[in-house]
Design a protein around this motif. Structure first.
Motif, PDB file in Angstrom:
ATOM      1  N   LYS A  90     -19.008   1.701  39.239  1.00  0.00           N
ATOM      2  CA  LYS A  90     -19.668   2.757  40.004  1.00  0.00           C
ATOM      3  C   LYS A  90     -19.247   4.132  39.463  1.00  0.00           C
ATOM      4  O   LYS A  90     -20.087   5.016  39.247  1.00  0.00           O
ATOM      5  N   ALA A  91     -17.950   4.280  39.209  1.00  0.00           N
ATOM      6  CA  ALA A  91     -17.454   5.577  38.734  1.00  0.00           C
ATOM      7  C   ALA A  91     -18.100   5.947  37.409  1.00  0.00           C
ATOM      8  O   ALA A  91     -18.463   7.103  37.168  1.00  0.00           O
ATOM      9  N   THR A  92     -18.292   4.954  36.543  1.00  0.00           N
ATOM     10  CA  THR A  92     -18.874   5.238  35.236  1.00  0.00           C
ATOM     11  C   THR A  92     -20.349   5.619  35.383  1.00  0.00           C
ATOM     12  O   THR A  92     -20.813   6.589  34.769  1.00  0.00           O
ATOM     13  N   ARG A  93     -21.068   4.880  36.192  1.00  0.00           N
ATOM     14  CA  ARG A  93     -22.491   5.183  36.376  1.00  0.00           C
ATOM     15  C   ARG A  93     -22.681   6.517  37.114  1.00  0.00           C
ATOM     16  O   ARG A  93     -23.617   7.249  36.840  1.00  0.00           O
ATOM     17  N   ASP A  94     -21.766   6.824  38.016  1.00  0.00           N
ATOM     18  CA  ASP A  94     -21.928   8.039  38.820  1.00  0.00           C
ATOM     19  C   ASP A  94     -21.463   9.286  38.087  1.00  0.00           C
ATOM     20  O   ASP A  94     -22.044  10.364  38.251  1.00  0.00           O
TER      21      ASP A  94
END
Lengths: 182, 990, 111
Positions: free
Chosen positions: B644-648
């Motif tokens: 999630k952190a990477t996509r966000d």
């Protein structure tokens, strides 16, 4: 920038009969030259490229080690890097060759002392007697599970290189031998 | 002085008493004693129990051939060595030895019931008995076999000792330090070239040590040994190695030597080397292994006190120990007479010499008469008496039928001599049968090797010395005559099946003492149809114990040959295999335990990952960060957060392990065209392309992004595990199929540290640190590379993405990797930068449908099968795999295709490897369409996703299939394998 | 462990420096030949090997040495190398192999 030397050398590596030290501050190039161009390449670059596989031209500044039929490893003091980069840039244009900077790919150790050959023979199958492996001789070979490059720099001193990630393995191996055997 | 120690005999040092324990009882011996000689000196013959019948046993021999006296040496936790021969273990102060294979103790052993019921343990017992009923296996047979199997106690803790190994070279390797080996070494030393002389015993001298009355050139043998050793130790080119066993002889004169360094040392320290394995390459090998005396096979030949005549001679000559007060000698060979005379001369009463032969040489009968020894010819021993020690034996004269019982406390036997061909046989040297000595001798050499002395049939000290001398000389420098005072070595006869009035079935005539194989067993094996000696060996287990049949092979062969009715040379000898004597696992492992077992490759960024709580996984030789759990997180939670952190916003990943190969030369593009399915000629300098590599069979072999650095230079990346094989594949084609191309390959995997930055904030993160590269989307679009600097160090910056997010792969010379990583982590705080591991990398790429070679492909998948026909050039005339891709079976319909699967229940994450069917209710075996290759929980999508190879998958879009699992079958829908951002918009975030 | 003569290094070296690389002298059909080859002919090139019992022409790679591939004649029964020669030089004739074998025997007799 910080310089990560990849391996720490413990105190144990400095004994009277054998010592292992990290060789720092070296630039390394993998050099391949088409046979027909070698003479002109040598003239143009001023490098003393030996012709026989396993032989070397050693100097404090730039050493050329012949590892294969058209392959040399050039090891220089890193102070020479800029100068060599320029020389090689020109040579790349003038000759059929391949020059690749591998300064950070390899880690070098100096193994010296009266037990140096013995320590290397723990994991290396070569005959390291002075007749079979005289000063100046160089080759890629094996130290147990690691591929190494071995150069004899003196009767009792060797320059050992391996790829970066194999260096801790070599160091730990040497350490185990030195703490348990000598 | 112990009861059986003979003053003035032997070469043990009676001034140095040594205390040790055997089965808890303290014994005293002298320096130079073995456990066996010291026990015998105290009158203790009982040293072990036999393997199968648990019969009480004493020593048979005096050296490494010993089959009976196996002991365990206990040196504390993890330092128990089982199956040590008491005859070779030197005593030292505090040595703690235990007998084996008995319960509760050696004198009273419950296992001995096997002996009473031995009629039920015939040859092939295991093969015959444990056949039925099947239900007996778990509860009855297996526990029984397990309890019976094995000799000594297996260690229960890690061995804390250190074992060493090394390589060595020499001109001449001499194995065996008896008279032949020593003479060879003396001659070879003169060449000035490196000579190694090894002997398994603590002292050099071999048979000379056991026969102290021998004189060589007028001087006692011991003086000759001392003089020889003085010369040899002075010679700089000679290495003498004692307590060193040549355990195996391999191709091209490569010999393994195991040196026992501290086996004889009291309180040997933990942390110092106990044994060393020397791996020696010799230009030539001289085998001087001697010969081993053969037991006679007769009823009751295994009672404690029954031993080889040469062993009794050795205990007296070398250790000064009398093996009894009253001995009977039973022989078919002349040499036993010399043993008898030696003992008689030391005031041991020889009750009689029983000789199976009708004729005996005059000098022997005279020698016997002088000493008052009675000779009984044409006779045998038919029975022995005594339980834990022989008390008497019965002499049987077949011609007259006379039976006489005589008292004795030792019985010395000799059935002739067997030259030791073990190492010769390892080296694949030929052997030939010699009827005169009734043994096999060396024939044609397969290596540069020669046998000398008794192992070559050169019996007698003088013969051994001159043969050794001749072999030792590099070039024939003339003969040297050694004169000795020895008696003629003499001759003997072979008696396969000694006469006895007792029914064969009721006799206990042992052939293989260690595996408890009797004459009857071998005959039975032949009777049951085993004609080949190799089959007889396996059926009876003769010669398969830890002693490798040193004392039993030839007797077994003779019995089998008679039973089969074929001459012995037609029956053939079983193969000897390394090791010559039992070898510790420690010696085989050497230094290579724990962290030295195999290198663990780590990247320059690895120390940061370790310091920051990464969980690692092995990938080929590398260890890679798998995920970075925060406090309280399990793997699922950590990976979901990292994704999630990477996509966000921003993720950072260590991609340094990717293989890298620099392809350089004027023909670089031509070569790339041949090695990859894609076209390369038109790729501009500064461009990148996803490259797909096939083998010649057309199946996907590897993949990776390739950047063109210059017209004549490509930066090729490979998968982490594929790097070595891709390099080899390329070198192979370049050197053998395309040598006309001017191009060279250099592995640069470790030259570069590679950091992948992914996420909408990727550009913003690196912008402040980059010099000399315009990072704007217009100047630096997706799938381009630029050279410049980052944080002041040179970089090859790729704009690529394996996640579908805006992404960069930063390559810097590897020593700078960690510092750059730390700089980016610090600067990334404002974007909540998230380090992620290989698991998140796998999920992110699966969401985009990118394959992992070796996970989604298995070596039978073509580019077309994987939905990547776009990566295969149609214009190129040739590339590796092109012709195979045109094979009819690879172009046929109905192949498996790579597709996406969505479960009906979004919370079900399928098992990777699960099978796929159309109808879960069809009868078994079901028609299986394919299997799940990748399956994950996708946090951004809030559901599970999967990739699968499915038969005709491209034509099944939206079809519902089933994945049967143990509890239920899951419904899945076939979809295209791109689950996230199908239009690829996130790649181009500004 | 074999000791193998590398024709490039012109030295005998330990087997662990080398890797085996399959049968020698199998020529890859070129770009013109490939399209006109039947599947059967192609499979013969791809998969069918002589599997000789006796003196076998095979390739070795001196990867932990000079990095060169080369050819060797090795007897698959006795495991003896008869000779090694450089990549690209023609298949050795029976006569050449005989000579090499005899030379080896003679060399061995000398030591």
């Amino acid at each position: 920038m910080l310089f990560d030397q990849a391996v720490d050398i413990p105190e144990i590596f400095k004994s009277e009969r054998v010592s292992v030290t990290l060789i720092e501050g070296k630039a390394r190039y993998n050099l391949r030259v088409k046979a027909a161009d070698v003479t002109a390449f040598k003239k143009s670059t001023g490098l003393k490229l030996p012709s026989k596989i396993g032989s070397s031209s050693l100097s404090k500044v730039v050493s050329c080690l012949k590892l294969g039929p058209d392959e040399w490893l050039v090891i220089a003091n890193s102070t020479q890097q800029k100068k060599l980069d320029k020389v090689f840039e020109k040579a790349s244009k003038d000759f059929i060759c391949s020059i690749t900077d591998i300064s950070h790919r390899n880690i070098g150790f100096e193994v010296s002392g009266e037990l140096a050959a013995k320590l290397i023979n723990v994991g290396c199958p070569l005959d390291l007697s002075l007749t079979a492996f005289p000063v100046g001789k160089v080759t890629r070979t094996i130290f147990e599970s690691a591929q190494i490059m071995l150069l004899r720099t003196g009767e009792d001193s060797f320059h050992v290189e391996c790829w970066r990630s194999f260096a801790p393995y070599l160091r730990d191996y040497f350490k185990r031998v030195m703490t348990t055997r000598y | 002085m112990s009861a059986f120690r003979k003053a003035g005999r032997g070469i043990v040092d009676s001034a140095k008493a040594i205390n040790f324990t055997f089965d808890g009882k303290t014994y005293q011996g002298f320096e130079g004693d073995t456990v066996a000689s010291a026990l015998l000196a105290s009158g203790n013959h009982l040293m072990g129990r036999s393997f199968k019948y648990h019969r009480p046993r004493g020593v048979l021999g005096a050296g490494s051939e010993e089959p009976n006296a196996l002991i365990a040496i206990d040196r504390g936790t993890g330092r128990v060595t089982p199956n040590v021969r008491a005859t070779t273990q030197e005593i030292y102060e505090g040595l703690n030895a235990e007998s084996q294979n008995r319960s509760p103790n050696l004198k009273f052993d419950m296992g001995a019931f096997n002996n009473a019921f031995s009629i039920f343990f015939p040859a092939g017992f295991y093969n015959k008995t444990f056949l039925w009923p099947k239900s007996f296996w778990d509860k009855v047979y297996e526990p029984f076999i397990r309890n019976m199997a094995g000799l000594g106690p297996a260690p229960t803790a890690d061995d804390p000792d250190v074992y060493a190994s090394s390589y060595g070279h020499c001109e001449t390797l001499i194995i065996g330090g008896g008279p032949a080996g020593l003479a060879a070494a003396l001659a070879a030393a003169k060449s000035g070239e490196p000579v190694i002389l090894v002997d398994e015993n603590p002292q050099l001298g071999g048979s000379l040590l056991t026969t102290p009355t021998i004189e060589i050139n007028g001087k006692p043998a011991r003086d000759w040994i001392a003089k020889s050793l003085k010369i040899l130790s002075k010679a700089e080119n000679v290495t003498l190695m004692t307590r060193t066993t040549a355990t195996g002889y391999y191709h091209d004169n490569f010999v393994a030597l195991v040196e026992r360094i501290t086996h004889h040392v009291p309180n040997a320290k933990i942390g110092k080397v106990r044994e060393e394995l020397h791996r020696i390459r010799a230009k030539r090998v001289i085998l001087a292994q001697g010969a081993i005396e053969r037991p006679l096979v007769f009823n009751g030949n295994d009672r404690p006190g029954v031993m080889l005549a040469s062993a009794a001679q050795a205990y007296l000559g070398q250790y000064g120990v009398a093996v009894g007060n009253e001995a009977v000698v039973f022989t078919s060979h002349d040499t036993a007479y010399q043993a008898a005379f030696d003992l008689a001369d030391a005031n041991i009463r020889i009750a009689a010499i029983i000789d199976v032969r009708d004729e005996v040489q005059n000098d022997l009968t005279e020698g016997a008469t002088q000493r008052g020894i009675k000779i009984i010819r044409s006779a045998v021993i038919s029975k022995t008496f005594g339980t834990l020690r022989i008390k008497a034996c019965e002499i049987y004269e077949p011609e007259t039928g006379i039976k006489t019982k005589i008292r004795c406390d030792a019985l010395l036997m000799s059935g002739g001599w067997t030259p030791s061909l073990h190492l010769w046989s390892h080296s694949k040297g030929g052997i030939k049968w010699d009827a005169d000595i009734a043994a096999y001798l060396p024939d044609v050499a397969n290596e540069n090797a020669v046998c000398v002395g008794a192992c070559n049939g050169d019996f007698g000290i003088a013969a051994a010395l001159s043969a050794g001398h001749k072999a030792g000389q590099k070039t024939g420098g003339g003969r040297k005559v050694y004169k000795t005072n020895e008696a003629d070595f003499g001759t003997g006869v072979v008696n396969n099946g000694l006469p006895n009035y007792i029914d064969t079935a009721k006799q206990k005539a042992f052939v293989d003492f260690q595996n408890d194989v009797t004459e009857k067993d071998i005959k039975l094996a032949v009777l049951e149809g085993f004609k080949s000696i190799e089959h007889v060996k396996r059926y009876t287990t003769n010669g398969m114990a830890t002693d490798q049949g040193k004392t039993s092979n030839l007797n077994a062969l003779e019995i089998a040959s008679k039973a089969v009715g074929k001459p012995i040379e037609k029956v053939g000898l079983t193969t000897f295999r390394p090791p010559y004597t039992p070898t510790t696992f420690g010696a085989l492992t050497g230094y290579r335990d724990a962290e030295l077992f195999d290198p663990t490759r780590k990247t320059s960024i690895d120390p940061w990952a370790e310091a920051n709580g990464a969980v690692f996984e092995p990938v080929a030789h590398w260890r890679r960060a798998w995920y970075f759990p925060k406090a309280g997180e399990d793997m699922h939670a950590a990976v979901s957060r990292e994704c999630k952190a990477t996509r966000d916003s921003l993720g950072i990943f260590d991609a340094s392990t990717l293989g890298k190969i620099e392809v350089v030369g004027p023909d670089a593009a031509k070569f790339m065209n041949l090695m990859y399915t894609n076209p390369w000629s038109a790729l501009p300098v500064g461009g990148c392309r996803y490259g797909l590599m096939c083998r010649e069979d057309g199946y996907i072999y590897d993949d990776g992004v390739v950047g063109r650095m210059a017209e004549d230079r490509f930066h090729v990346t490979t998968t982490t595990g594929g790097a070595p094989r891709v390099y080899r594949h390329m070198e192979d084609y370049l050197q053998t199929e395309f040598p006309h191309l001017d191009v060279w390959l250099t592995s640069t995997t470790e030259q570069w540290a590679t950091i992948a930055i992914n996420g909408p904030n990727a550009r913003k993160l690196i912008e402040p640190f980059v010099e000399g590269i315009d990072l704007s989307p217009e100047a630096f679009p997706h799938m381009k590379l630029r050279e410049g600097k980052i944080c002041g160090v040179p970089t090859r910056l790729f704009r690529v993405s394996f996640t579908g997010e805006l992404g960069f792969e930063i390559n810097v010379p590897s020593h700078y990797g960690r510092a750059l990583w730390e700089t980016l982590m610090e600067a990334g705080k404002q974007y909540e930068i998230c380090p992620y591991g290989t698991e998140t990398m796998h999920v992110l790429r699966a969401e985009k449908g990118f394959i992992i070679v070796g996970q989604d492909t298995d070596g039978t998948v073509t580019a077309h099968d994987a939905g990547m026909s776009w990566a295969v050039s149609k214009k190129k005339k040739d590339f590796v795999g092109k012709r195979s891709l045109a094979r009819t079976d690879l172009t046929a319909n109905g192949r498996k295709h790579l597709v996406g699967l969505l479960t009906e229940d979004p919370n079900i994450v399928l098992e990777e490897g699960a099978q796929i069917v159309t109808d879960p209710n069809q009868p078994i075996p079901m028609d299986m369409l394919g299997h799940v290759t990748s399956s994950y929980w996708s946090e951004p999508l809030g559901r599970s996703i999967a990739m699968a190879m499915v038969r005709d998958g491209f034509n099944r879009m939206d079809e519902t299939l089933h994945v049967p699992m143990p509890n239920m079958a899951h419904k899945v829908k076939v979809v295209k394998p791109v689950f996230y951002d199908p239009k690829g918009e996130k790649l181009n975030v500004v | 462990m074999f000791e193998i003569h590398c024709p490039y290094c012109n030295e005998k070296r330990a087997e662990i420096e080398f890797s085996y690389a399959g049968e020698a002298h199998i020529v890859r059909p070129n770009a013109k030949q490939q399209p006109v080859m039947s599947d059967e002919d192609w499979s013969r090139y791809m998969f069918i090997r002589d599997n000789i019992r006796g003196e076998h022409a095979e390739r070795w790679w001196h990867n932990a040495g000079c990095n060169m591939f080369f050819n060797a004649i090795r007897n698959t029964v006795t495991d003896k190398f008869v000779m090694t020669y450089k990549m690209g030089s023609p298949r050795r004739t029976a006569k050449q192999i005989d000579v090499a074998r005899e030379t080896n025997t003679a060399d061995k007799a000398k030591t």
